[in-house]
Structure formats: structure tokens, C-alpha cells
Motif scaffolding. Structure first.
Motif: not given
Length: 201
Positions: A148-157
């Protein structure tokens, strides 16, 4: 009462078998091996130096909104297709580490049916954690990352990481298909068991 119940079940089983799409479970493309134990299914795929397992359980996998609509139907209406969208857990085990990366994924309820949008993923990653390889009980003391609180770039990776291992939208679509077929098969089996139970004196 039991006789009428058994008769009802007989008709119901006949109807359900008529609308059953798959006599045998659909395959998931990409070289996944399927193991089924009751309501739990496991898909396993090995790629260079890694083993990927995807586990899901069909219990409570049909979204509630679908069930409410079926209650108010007129008897002759065709029931809507119930689709099973289970949460699924992806485990990535690398041969040379003692840790397993565990990604808890689910199908967001509002996403289903909006297939028009480009680039939108049909499943999301909810939680990510490391667990000791080979231990059946996961420890609550291990750090679990909530997305939920994750950096979107990390999530995309993380999503790319899964896609590289064959867990992508195509896979997620096929998993719905498999899960729905499995759910229906178990439902018919349940009706059959119920029928023999009711008839048993």
C-alpha cells in the motif's frame, strides 16, 4: 423431505454438468505443472536455478457481488457465469539461497471486467516477504512489506520480476479459468456427496 431434497440435488447435478465448460481442467501455458489437493492447487515451474510455485485455494474465491445477484433470480433465468478469482501466493526459490521470496497476490474486485484499459494489470501484489526455504510454517517475526505504501518504481520492478518468471496477465487470466473450472468441479462433487449423504438411511 429427504426424498425431495435428493431429487432436487439430482436435477441440480444434471444442470451443473450441462453448463460445465471443462470436462478436464484447463492447462496453464508456459510449462506449469499442476498439483491439486482438494480445494488447494499448486502450479510449479522450474527455470534456470529457480523454482517458482503458485498456490491458491478455491474456497471463498467467488466474489460476493456475484452471489447476491443469483439470489433474486426468476427460476427460468440462466445463472450468470460465476468466476473464481482466488488470492494466490507466488514463491520464488533460488537454488543457492536459504530464503524464499513470497509474494501474496490478489485480484482487485473493482478491476475485473474493465479489460479495456491498456497497461492495467489484472492482479496486484499485496504483500512481499522472505521466508526460510522448506519451512511449512511462516514466521510472523519475518518482515512483511505491505505494498500500500510502496514506492511505485519498486512495485513496478516487482511486477516485472514476476512477469519474467511467467506470472503475468496471461498467466493470471489462465489462473482464473483454471480456478473457475476447479471450483465448479468441486461444487458438483459436493452436490454428489450431499446427495449420497441425504439418501443414506
Amino acid at each position: 423431505g429427504d426424498k425431495a431434497f435428493a431429487q432436487f440435488l439430482t436435477d441440480e447435478i444434471k444442470e451443473e454438468k450441462k453448463i460445465q465448460k471443462h470436462k478436464s481442467l484447463p492447462k496453464v501455458s508456459g510449462g506449469w505443472e499442476l498439483e491439486v489437493q482438494g480445494t488447494e492447487a499448486k502450479l510449479v515451474r522450474k527455470i534456470a536455478g529457480e523454482k517458482i510455485t503458485v498456490t491458491f485455494n478455491i474456497n471463498n474465491s467467488i466474489p460476493p457481488s456475484a452471489e447476491e445477484e443469483t439470489q433474486e433470480q426468476k427460476p427460468d433465468e440462466q445463472e450468470p457465469d460465476l468466476t473464481s478469482t482466488p488470492n494466490f501466493v507466488v514463491e520464488v526459490i533460488k537454488d543457492d539461497t536459504k530464503q524464499t521470496l513470497v509474494l501474496d497476490c490478489h485480484y482487485p474486485e473493482d478491476e475485473i471486467g474493465h479489460e479495456g484499459e491498456e497497461e492495467s494489470d489484472i492482479f496486484t501484489i499485496r504483500e512481499v516477504s522472505f521466508q526460510p526455504t522448506g519451512e511449512s510454517d511462516w514466521k510472523d517475526t519475518n518482515y512483511t512489506l505491505n505494498t500500500d505504501s510502496l514506492d511505485w518504481a519498486l512495485y513496478d520492478h516487482l511486477m516485472d520480476f514476476l512477469a519474467d518468471r511467467g506470472v503475468d496477465n496471461t498467466f493470471a487470466d489462465e489462473l482464473i479459468e483454471l480456478s473457475t473450472a476447479l471450483e465448479h468441479q468441486e461444487y458438483i462433487k459436493f452436490l454428489e456427496d450431499l446427495k449420497s449423504f441425504v439418501k443414506c438411511q
